[in-house]
Structure formats: C-alpha cells, structure tokens
Design an enzyme around this catalytic site. Structure first.
Site, PDB file in Angstrom:
ATOM      1  N   ASN A  54      -1.951  13.934   7.849  1.00 41.16           N
ATOM      2  CA  ASN A  54      -2.320  13.634   6.449  1.00 41.16           C
ATOM      3  C   ASN A  54      -1.100  13.265   5.601  1.00 41.16           C
ATOM      4  O   ASN A  54      -0.358  14.154   5.173  1.00 41.16           O
ATOM      5  CB  ASN A  54      -3.035  14.846   5.844  1.00 41.16           C
ATOM      6  CG  ASN A  54      -4.420  15.039   6.425  1.00 41.16           C
ATOM      7  OD1 ASN A  54      -4.581  15.121   7.647  1.00 41.16           O
ATOM      8  ND2 ASN A  54      -5.418  15.096   5.578  1.00 41.16           N
ATOM      9  N   SER A 114      -4.463   6.933  13.532  1.00 38.77           N
ATOM     10  CA  SER A 114      -4.781   8.132  12.753  1.00 38.77           C
ATOM     11  C   SER A 114      -5.173   9.281  13.676  1.00 38.77           C
ATOM     12  O   SER A 114      -5.737   9.074  14.762  1.00 38.77           O
ATOM     13  CB  SER A 114      -5.959   7.801  11.838  1.00 38.77           C
ATOM     14  OG  SER A 114      -6.496   8.977  11.279  1.00 38.77           O
ATOM     15  N   LEU A 137      -3.753  -7.708  -1.859  1.00 41.31           N
ATOM     16  CA  LEU A 137      -3.866  -7.045  -3.164  1.00 41.31           C
ATOM     17  C   LEU A 137      -5.263  -6.467  -3.415  1.00 41.31           C
ATOM     18  O   LEU A 137      -5.617  -6.204  -4.552  1.00 41.31           O
ATOM     19  CB  LEU A 137      -3.461  -8.002  -4.306  1.00 41.31           C
ATOM     20  CG  LEU A 137      -2.025  -8.530  -4.236  1.00 41.31           C
ATOM     21  CD1 LEU A 137      -1.764  -9.504  -5.391  1.00 41.31           C
ATOM     22  CD2 LEU A 137      -1.019  -7.381  -4.329  1.00 41.31           C
ATOM     23  N   SER A 138      -6.027  -6.246  -2.333  1.00 37.81           N
ATOM     24  CA  SER A 138      -7.375  -5.706  -2.523  1.00 37.81           C
ATOM     25  C   SER A 138      -7.324  -4.243  -2.945  1.00 37.81           C
ATOM     26  O   SER A 138      -8.222  -3.743  -3.592  1.00 37.81           O
ATOM     27  CB  SER A 138      -8.206  -5.858  -1.250  1.00 37.81           C
ATOM     28  OG  SER A 138      -7.636  -5.083  -0.219  1.00 37.81           O
ATOM     29  N   ARG A 176      -5.108  21.318   7.684  1.00 37.71           N
ATOM     30  CA  ARG A 176      -4.598  19.977   7.970  1.00 37.71           C
ATOM     31  C   ARG A 176      -3.074  20.029   8.064  1.00 37.71           C
ATOM     32  O   ARG A 176      -2.442  20.970   7.586  1.00 37.71           O
ATOM     33  CB  ARG A 176      -4.958  18.992   6.849  1.00 37.71           C
ATOM     34  CG  ARG A 176      -6.448  18.757   6.661  1.00 37.71           C
ATOM     35  CD  ARG A 176      -7.043  17.905   7.776  1.00 37.71           C
ATOM     36  NE  ARG A 176      -8.432  17.612   7.532  1.00 37.71           N
ATOM     37  CZ  ARG A 176      -9.452  18.429   7.845  1.00 37.71           C
ATOM     38  NH1 ARG A 176      -9.216  19.596   8.425  1.00 37.71           N
ATOM     39  NH2 ARG A 176     -10.693  18.073   7.596  1.00 37.71           N
ATOM     40  N   LYS A 220     -10.035   2.610  14.226  1.00 37.62           N
ATOM     41  CA  LYS A 220      -8.716   3.042  14.726  1.00 37.62           C
ATOM     42  C   LYS A 220      -8.762   3.190  16.252  1.00 37.62           C
ATOM     43  O   LYS A 220      -7.821   2.816  16.953  1.00 37.62           O
ATOM     44  CB  LYS A 220      -8.295   4.357  14.053  1.00 37.62           C
ATOM     45  CG  LYS A 220      -8.007   4.205  12.570  1.00 37.62           C
ATOM     46  CD  LYS A 220      -6.878   3.224  12.301  1.00 37.62           C
ATOM     47  CE  LYS A 220      -6.682   2.916  10.836  1.00 37.62           C
ATOM     48  NZ  LYS A 220      -5.766   1.814  10.564  1.00 37.62           N
ATOM     49  N   TYR A 228     -14.831   3.825  10.042  1.00 33.61           N
ATOM     50  CA  TYR A 228     -13.375   3.774   9.832  1.00 33.61           C
ATOM     51  C   TYR A 228     -12.639   4.343  11.046  1.00 33.61           C
ATOM     52  O   TYR A 228     -11.739   3.725  11.606  1.00 33.61           O
ATOM     53  CB  TYR A 228     -12.983   4.558   8.557  1.00 33.61           C
ATOM     54  CG  TYR A 228     -11.531   4.957   8.564  1.00 33.61           C
ATOM     55  CD1 TYR A 228     -10.536   4.012   8.330  1.00 33.61           C
ATOM     56  CD2 TYR A 228     -11.138   6.264   8.867  1.00 33.61           C
ATOM     57  CE1 TYR A 228      -9.195   4.360   8.391  1.00 33.61           C
ATOM     58  CE2 TYR A 228      -9.810   6.620   8.928  1.00 33.61           C
ATOM     59  CZ  TYR A 228      -8.842   5.672   8.685  1.00 33.61           C
ATOM     60  OH  TYR A 228      -7.515   6.022   8.764  1.00 33.61           O
ATOM     61  N   TYR A 259      -1.147   9.066  12.483  1.00 36.33           N
ATOM     62  CA  TYR A 259      -0.739   9.878  11.333  1.00 36.33           C
ATOM     63  C   TYR A 259      -1.676  11.054  11.150  1.00 36.33           C
ATOM     64  O   TYR A 259      -2.887  10.896  11.239  1.00 36.33           O
ATOM     65  CB  TYR A 259      -0.814   9.086  10.020  1.00 36.33           C
ATOM     66  CG  TYR A 259      -0.276   7.696  10.035  1.00 36.33           C
ATOM     67  CD1 TYR A 259       0.829   7.336  10.793  1.00 36.33           C
ATOM     68  CD2 TYR A 259      -0.871   6.712   9.236  1.00 36.33           C
ATOM     69  CE1 TYR A 259       1.316   6.042  10.775  1.00 36.33           C
ATOM     70  CE2 TYR A 259      -0.389   5.422   9.210  1.00 36.33           C
ATOM     71  CZ  TYR A 259       0.705   5.093   9.989  1.00 36.33           C
ATOM     72  OH  TYR A 259       1.162   3.807   9.961  1.00 36.33           O
ATOM     73  N   GLY A 261       0.831  -1.211   0.000  1.00 37.88           N
ATOM     74  CA  GLY A 261       0.000   0.000   0.000  1.00 37.88           C
ATOM     75  C   GLY A 261       0.863   1.258   0.000  1.00 37.88           C
ATOM     76  O   GLY A 261       2.099   1.194  -0.080  1.00 37.88           O
TER      77      GLY A 261
HETATM   78  C1  UD1 Z   1      -9.315  11.760   5.685  1.00 38.99           C
HETATM   79  C2  UD1 Z   1      -9.985  11.062   6.824  1.00 38.99           C
HETATM   80  C3  UD1 Z   1      -8.945  10.517   7.772  1.00 38.99           C
HETATM   81  C4  UD1 Z   1      -8.038   9.578   7.037  1.00 38.99           C
HETATM   82  C5  UD1 Z   1      -7.398  10.309   5.861  1.00 38.99           C
HETATM   83  C6  UD1 Z   1      -6.628   9.329   5.022  1.00 38.99           C
HETATM   84  C7  UD1 Z   1     -12.103  12.251   7.151  1.00 38.99           C
HETATM   85  C8  UD1 Z   1     -12.927  13.079   8.072  1.00 38.99           C
HETATM   86  N1  UD1 Z   1     -10.878  11.959   7.542  1.00 38.99           N
HETATM   87  O1  UD1 Z   1      -8.658  12.909   6.214  1.00 38.99           O
HETATM   88  O2  UD1 Z   1      -9.572   9.833   8.804  1.00 38.99           O
HETATM   89  O3  UD1 Z   1      -7.050   9.103   7.899  1.00 38.99           O
HETATM   90  O4  UD1 Z   1      -8.414  10.891   5.034  1.00 38.99           O
HETATM   91  O5  UD1 Z   1      -5.715   9.984   4.243  1.00 38.99           O
HETATM   92  O6  UD1 Z   1     -12.541  11.897   6.096  1.00 38.99           O
HETATM   93  N2  UD1 Z   1     -10.684  18.492   0.247  1.00 38.99           N
HETATM   94  C9  UD1 Z   1     -11.223  19.302  -0.731  1.00 38.99           C
HETATM   95  N3  UD1 Z   1     -11.547  18.748  -1.931  1.00 38.99           N
HETATM   96  C10 UD1 Z   1     -11.330  17.436  -2.212  1.00 38.99           C
HETATM   97  C11 UD1 Z   1     -10.771  16.605  -1.198  1.00 38.99           C
HETATM   98  C12 UD1 Z   1     -10.466  17.177   0.012  1.00 38.99           C
HETATM   99  O7  UD1 Z   1     -11.428  20.514  -0.518  1.00 38.99           O
HETATM  100  O8  UD1 Z   1     -11.664  16.988  -3.333  1.00 38.99           O
HETATM  101  C13 UD1 Z   1     -10.323  19.097   1.558  1.00 38.99           C
HETATM  102  C14 UD1 Z   1     -11.078  18.487   2.728  1.00 38.99           C
HETATM  103  O9  UD1 Z   1     -12.264  19.183   2.963  1.00 38.99           O
HETATM  104  C15 UD1 Z   1     -10.058  18.639   3.839  1.00 38.99           C
HETATM  105  C16 UD1 Z   1      -8.701  18.546   3.133  1.00 38.99           C
HETATM  106  O10 UD1 Z   1      -8.959  18.804   1.770  1.00 38.99           O
HETATM  107  O11 UD1 Z   1     -10.164  19.903   4.406  1.00 38.99           O
HETATM  108  C17 UD1 Z   1      -8.062  17.177   3.281  1.00 38.99           C
HETATM  109  O12 UD1 Z   1      -8.992  16.199   2.901  1.00 38.99           O
HETATM  110  P1  UD1 Z   1      -8.589  14.645   2.759  1.00 38.99           P
HETATM  111  O13 UD1 Z   1      -7.368  14.527   1.908  1.00 38.99           O
HETATM  112  O14 UD1 Z   1      -9.792  13.898   2.334  1.00 38.99           O
HETATM  113  O15 UD1 Z   1      -8.131  14.224   4.224  1.00 38.99           O
HETATM  114  P2  UD1 Z   1      -8.922  14.322   5.612  1.00 38.99           P
HETATM  115  O16 UD1 Z   1     -10.367  14.523   5.404  1.00 38.99           O
HETATM  116  O17 UD1 Z   1      -8.204  15.305   6.455  1.00 38.99           O
END
Ligand code: UD1
Length: 337
Positions: free
Chosen positions: A180, A125, A33-34, A232, A154, A150, A178, A10
């Site tokens: 992000n 996490s 490998l899922s 983040r 954790k 999910y 972790y 992964g």
């Molecule tokens: C998410 C999970 C977290 C997990 C992690 C895995 C939630 C609440 N948390 O974190 O538990 O460990 O993924 O990596 O889902 N964003 C946009 N547009 C997008 C995608 C994201 O604006 O298309 C913003 C989100 O609103 C957020 C930030 O980008 O503010 C990060 O998002 P994301 O990468 O999905 O991570 P988390 O939500 O922090």
C-alpha cells in the site's frame, strides 16, 4: 539515458520521475491527464530543477503510440504506470478497465519488441495474491482468482509480459508488486491527488483531519487480527519510487537473472487500521473523528510483504517508518487543502 515514464504525472509516477532525474536520467513523461494535473510537472521541476519532456498522449491510441516510439528511438527503458486503479470503478465498468490497462500495455510492448534491446518495468500489485494463506507474502505465493476487474488486469498484465518475454529474448522485464503506497515527497511539492471522495485510507484520514470530510469510517473491527481491524503493509511512496530506479538499473546493467522477474515492494511490517490512525494522531497532534462501521466487501483480512527477495536481490529496503510516511501525507494535505 532516456527513460520513458508512462503515467508519470500520477502519484507513484511523479515520485519516480523525481528519483530518476536525481540520478541523472533524462525522463520523457507520457500522460493523458485523465487522473493527473499539469501542476504536478511544476512540482517535479521545483524539486529537481530539471524539466522532463512531457507529451500528452493517450496510450489507447495505437497509432499515437507507434508514432511516439518512432520519434523516440533512443529510449533505453520504460516504466509503465499508466493505468486505472479504482477497484469499485472497475467492478462497475470492467471493459473500460480492460481497455485502459490491457490494450495500452499491449501497444507499448508491441513497440518495445521492435527495438534491439528493451527494458520494461511494470506496475503490479499485491492484489494478485488475494487473501494469501500465509504471512508474510513471498513472491512464490499462489496467485488467487482476482476479486475485481482491476485486480484481474494486474494478473493478466503480468501474464502478457511473461508470455512476450518468452519469445523475445531482447525484452527484459520486471513486475513490481506494490503493497500500500502512501505519503508524499518530503518537500510537499508533489503527493497524492485523489479526485472526489478518496477510496484509500490515508487520503481519507488526512481529508477528515483537515475538515474536508466529516468522519472516517473504519471498515470492520471483527477481523481475526490483533485489534480486529485489517492489516496492510503501508510503504512510503519515495521508498517505492527508489525501488523503480534500482530495478531499472538492474535491467540496464543486464544484472537480471531471467528476462521476466517479479519483486514484492513493501516494508515487511503489517499495520492495522487503528495503528495507522494512532500514528497519524501522534504526528499531526490531532484527534481523528472516526467510527467503526461494517466490513467493506472485497477487503482481505491481512496482507504484508516478505521483502527478502527485494532486499537481497535488488539490494533495496524501505527506509521510512509509518509515522514518517503519515507525517509527509499530512504536510502534503495542508499544502493542497
Ligand atoms: C486497495 C486495492 C488494491 C489497490 C490499492 C491502491 C482493494 C481490495 N484493494 O488496497 O488492489 O492496489 O487500493 O492503493 O480494494 N479503510 C477504512 N476506511 C476507509 C478506507 C479504507 O477502514 O475509508 C481500510 C480498508 O478496509 C483496508 C485499509 O483501510 O483495511 C486500506 O484500504 P485501502 O487504502 O483502500 O487499500 P487496500 O484496500 O488495501
């Protein structure tokens, strides 16, 4: 020394295998490998010049787990990544998440406590903190009710390990929380391989920039943050991988203070979504097509780590900047396009 890495093909697992092999550990990878491809093995070999042992095995198969540990009694440490990690999917299919993330953990621990000494690193996490009341978030911050199955796996996972450690002094364990994880190996031979439409910000950005997606949606710009978008703590996956090796060494050298420890892994710096986009545009020299849309349900406003414990106790500190991480993600996107 033989180290088992579950989920070793992964995103974080593969980068950790590289760092382990670079430090001379012999690695055995289990993966079903899922959500990973055998191609990743080739990338690992190309970077390190070494082939890890690979067994395609599903940890939900208890007898297969038992047989595996019987055949590999010389395993000195386990880094357990294998788990499902899509928040939305876990809401739709909670039982799949409890089976994938909890049953498998129990089966691995059941084998570990049969060994004389066992060392175990668990992928946790920052999601366990939910929306923390104060920033940065230290390990002592309260655990909030989980927002998703999910997240719950954790929290429960940590509880299971803690309870097991209480009655098995020979089991030494570290849970790594972790923030992000982003980016890819600087060689661009391994990286994140999202299947389908990416849920996470960085792969969505790079796929938009390369033309695979039309436009990035920024989820909300009316949060109480500097520019209204969520904050983040984005950490380069190679920094994260290195922390696993250091945590494992701590256990192997019996330097742990108690047999269940927890560490935050982040940079300590919070970045808004718009700052991430800006960093990307700078390193890629492109303009990103994005629009502001409604908030995404379940998003916390802000989460960044107090890394004091990892810095002082583990002696680990994230090295890469956001821009370096974004550049590595972009290089990787151009390779896999
Ligand atoms: C998410 C999970 C977290 C997990 C992690 C895995 C939630 C609440 N948390 O974190 O538990 O460990 O993924 O990596 O889902 N964003 C946009 N547009 C997008 C995608 C994201 O604006 O298309 C913003 C989100 O609103 C957020 C930030 O980008 O503010 C990060 O998002 P994301 O990468 O999905 O991570 P988390 O939500 O922090």
């Amino acid at each position: 020394m033989k180290i088992l890495v579950t989920g070793g093909l992964g995103f974080i697992g593969s980068h950790t295998v590289v760092e382990l092999q670079n430090k001379g550990y012999q690695v055995v990878i289990i993966d079903n490998l899922s959500n990973a491809s055998l191609e990743v093995l080739k990338g690992i070999v190309a970077i390190t010049g070494k082939s890890p042992i690979f067994e395609k095995l599903d940890l939900k198969n208890k007898s297969a787990v038992q047989a595996f540990f019987k055949a590999h009694q010389d395993i000195q440490g386990v880094i357990h990544f294998a788990a499902s990690k899509a928040v939305g999917e876990s809401v739709d299919n909670p039982l799949m998440y409890y089976e994938n993330n909890i049953n498998t953990l129990v089966y691995v621990l059941q084998e570990l406590i049969k060994l004389k000494v066992s060392n175990f690193i668990f992928s946790s996490s920052c999601t366990v903190y939910g929306q923390a009341d104060t920033m940065p978030i230290a390990e002592t911050a309260p655990i909030k009710p989980a927002e998703s199955p999910y997240g719950n796996t954790k929290q429960i996972g940590e509880e299971i390990i803690k309870d097991t450690c209480k009655v098995n002094a020979q089991l030494n364990s570290i849970a790594l929380r972790y923030f992000n994880p982003i980016g890819a190996h600087q060689s661009a031979k391994i990286g994140e391989l999202p299947i389908g439409v990416p849920q996470n910000l960085i792969p969505y950005i790079t796929q938009t920039a390369i033309g695979k997606r039309e436009q990035l949606s920024v989820f909300g710009d009316d949060y109480p943050t500097s520019d209204g978008t969520c904050v983040r703590d984005y950490i380069h996956v190679v920094d994260l991988a290195k922390a696993h090796v250091i945590a494992l060494q701590r256990l192997l050298e019996s330097k742990n203070a108690t047999n269940f420890e927890v560490f935050n892994l982040g940079t300590g710096k919070g970045s808004t979504v718009l700052e991430v986009i800006k960093a990307f545009e700078k390193v890629s020299n492109t303009k990103l097509n994005y629009k502001i849309v409604d908030r995404r349900p379940g998003d916390v406003i802000s989460a960044y780590a107090d890394t004091t414990k990892a810095n002082t106790v583990l002696g680990w500190k994230a090295q890469s900047t956001l821009e370096q991480a974004m550049l590595s993600a972009w290089k990787w996107q151009k390779v896999i396009n």
